[in-house]
Design a protein around this motif. Structure first.
Motif, PDB file in Angstrom:
ATOM      1  N   VAL A  69       1.869 -10.919  -3.553  1.00  0.00           N
ATOM      2  CA  VAL A  69       1.464 -12.019  -4.389  1.00  0.00           C
ATOM      3  C   VAL A  69       0.585 -11.482  -5.543  1.00  0.00           C
ATOM      4  O   VAL A  69      -0.268 -10.698  -5.107  1.00  0.00           O
ATOM      5  N   GLY A  70       0.623 -12.047  -6.980  1.00  0.00           N
ATOM      6  CA  GLY A  70      -0.059 -11.669  -7.778  1.00  0.00           C
ATOM      7  C   GLY A  70      -1.380 -11.851  -7.507  1.00  0.00           C
ATOM      8  O   GLY A  70      -1.791 -12.667  -6.865  1.00  0.00           O
ATOM      9  N   GLY A  71      -2.398 -10.706  -7.701  1.00  0.00           N
ATOM     10  CA  GLY A  71      -3.625 -10.733  -7.573  1.00  0.00           C
ATOM     11  C   GLY A  71      -4.255 -10.475  -6.313  1.00  0.00           C
ATOM     12  O   GLY A  71      -5.446 -10.193  -5.981  1.00  0.00           O
ATOM     13  N   CYS A  72      -3.205  -9.769  -5.419  1.00  0.00           N
ATOM     14  CA  CYS A  72      -3.469  -9.166  -4.063  1.00  0.00           C
ATOM     15  C   CYS A  72      -4.402  -8.006  -4.551  1.00  0.00           C
ATOM     16  O   CYS A  72      -4.121  -7.270  -4.981  1.00  0.00           O
ATOM     17  N   HIS A  73      -5.378  -8.007  -3.570  1.00  0.00           N
ATOM     18  CA  HIS A  73      -6.416  -6.804  -3.652  1.00  0.00           C
ATOM     19  C   HIS A  73      -5.787  -5.467  -3.137  1.00  0.00           C
ATOM     20  O   HIS A  73      -6.664  -4.474  -3.374  1.00  0.00           O
ATOM     21  N   MET A  74      -4.811  -5.585  -2.450  1.00  0.00           N
ATOM     22  CA  MET A  74      -4.114  -4.410  -1.778  1.00  0.00           C
ATOM     23  C   MET A  74      -3.276  -3.794  -2.810  1.00  0.00           C
ATOM     24  O   MET A  74      -2.754  -2.577  -2.566  1.00  0.00           O
ATOM     25  N   ALA A  75      -2.894  -4.574  -4.103  1.00  0.00           N
ATOM     26  CA  ALA A  75      -1.743  -3.884  -5.076  1.00  0.00           C
ATOM     27  C   ALA A  75      -2.301  -2.753  -5.640  1.00  0.00           C
ATOM     28  O   ALA A  75      -3.645  -2.546  -6.009  1.00  0.00           O
TER      29      ALA A  75
END
Length: 111
Positions: A69-75
């Motif tokens: 999902v956009g903004g995921c801290h794990m991206a």
């Protein structure tokens, strides 16, 4: 008792130094205000964050690692924004959903 020099010539020198110093301080303030305004313009002009991300593997010949999902801290830094259709297609083609942000739940694509 005063900490200022007692004679006019030294007082004039001190006055000149203070004026020059004040000019430098005012110039620095103006520069900082200009930089702050420039940062604000940059923030305002920044494109919106993508709603969905696909994280690529270290090896470009390997399929993507996760859909986020956009903004995921794990991206990771190798993520790129995609539209909803591309995110759904990646999930249905076997790309794993991030276990933290659960894009498969958000998109309604559950195994």
């Amino acid at each position: 008792m005063t900490d200022l020099p007692p004679d006019l010539p030294r007082l004039r020198i001190l006055e000149t130094w203070l004026v020059l110093t004040l000019d430098r301080v005012r110039w620095q303030i103006a520069e900082e205000e200009r930089r702050a305004a420039e940062r604000q313009r940059g923030i305002a002009a920044r494109p919106p964050a993508p709603d969905w991300l696909i994280e690529q593997s270290l090896n470009r010949n390997v399929p993507p690692v996760y859909v986020h999902v956009g903004g995921c801290h794990m991206a990771g830094s190798r993520s790129r924004g995609v539209d909803r259709g591309q995110a759904i297609r990646a999930l249905t083609d076997g790309v794993d959903a991030c276990p933290h942000c659960r894009p498969d739940t958000e998109l309604g694509v559950l195994d």
